[in-house]
Design a protein around this motif. Structure first.
Motif: not given
Length: 276
Positions: A69-74, A106-111, A94-101, A271-274
């Motif tokens: 995995f790749t974690f963004e904003g963690y 198949n998609s990028k997701y937002k925590a 959470l109140q700001e963006s953090a993503k997982i790819t 996670m919900v789809t971004l």
């Protein structure tokens, strides 16, 4: 014990089903009127691809396509989080963006939030409260986080209560980077009604251990009732049949033996789809 990332393809989590009234855990039936303690009374909760499950490590199938995995904003969060008792669990939004790819998704997701499941505690000791199990062994908790910043914010926490808390580095809630390549993958469902079967579960092998006081903070300070008469405990769904499904394992590393310590938790991210 293990970390779980729950990828929910729905943007709305439906906790009430028309004509069936509210749902509740068996442990709160005595305090909540007009609720159903058996989630299978809800149509979708009786289907064939439900969660949680028991992962039998001798029967998992190796999938060489399951990538890291790749974690963004963690690394850092700055906006305060909102901690809420929703009557069934404690969740943190959470109140700001953090993503997982990556992770062969198949998609990028937002925590967006994480939540907790735990057992009970009394003079007799503690009982496990995780939803998933590995080789039949359940663990103390299955939660999205349980660090000091969270446990300090849940004192006398009753349904509907919301508090703000200082954010933590999301990186501190997951295993070390070198251990994020070892995980299980299976198709399942939400573990609360409506039990939607549109969820991709990732269960990491690497355990996280915590102190006993942190684990005990939940069944002793969180309540099902607003008058603080019924401590919230045993808020987990029982194991569901695997059926014809296959549990896959990433190719990196060997399977770790189950953790023996009681003070081990799991982490579940909703996670919900971004991006579709």
């Amino acid at each position: 014990l293990f970390i779980q990332i729950l990828l929910d393809w729905f943007k709305t989590l439906i906790l009430f089903v028309a004509g069936k009234g509210k749902w509740c855990y068996t442990s709160q039936l005595c305090a909540v009127s007009n609720c159903s303690g058996n989630s299978k009374q809800f149509t979708s909760c009786g289907k064939d691809s439900q969660s949680p499950i028991n992962i039998v490590t001798s029967k998992v199938k190796m999938d060489w396509n399951l990538k890291p995995f790749t974690f963004e904003g963690y690394e850092k969060q700055t906006a305060k989080w909102v901690l809420e008792n929703d009557g069934h669990s404690v969740k943190v939004t959470l109140q700001e963006s953090a993503k997982i790819t990556d992770g062969s998704l198949n998609s990028k997701y937002k925590a967006t939030q994480f939540h907790f499941h735990w057992g009970s505690h009394g003079n007799w000791g503690s009982s496990p409260g995780s939803e998933h199990s590995i080789d039949g062994e359940r663990y103390a908790m299955e939660v999205s986080a349980i660090l000091a910043g969270v446990t300090a914010s849940i004192r006398e926490n009753y349904p509907g209560k919301k508090v703000q808390m200082e954010p933590l580095a999301l990186k501190s809630l997951i295993p070390h980077e070198k251990n994020l390549t070892r995980y299980y993958r299976y198709a399942g469902s939400l573990t609360t009604p409506g039990c939607n079967e549109a969820v991709v579960w990732t269960v990491f092998e690497e355990p996280i251990e915590l102190g006993q006081q942190q684990v005990q903070a939940f069944p002793t300070t969180v309540f099902f009732s607003t008058n603080l008469s019924l401590p919230m405990m045993d808020n987990f769904r029982p194991i569901q049949p695997l059926g014809n499904r296959t549990v896959y394992k990433s190719s990196a590393g060997a399977i770790l033996p189950p953790a023996k310590a009681l003070l081990v938790i799991t982490i579940a991210y909703l996670m919900v789809t971004l991006f579709q």
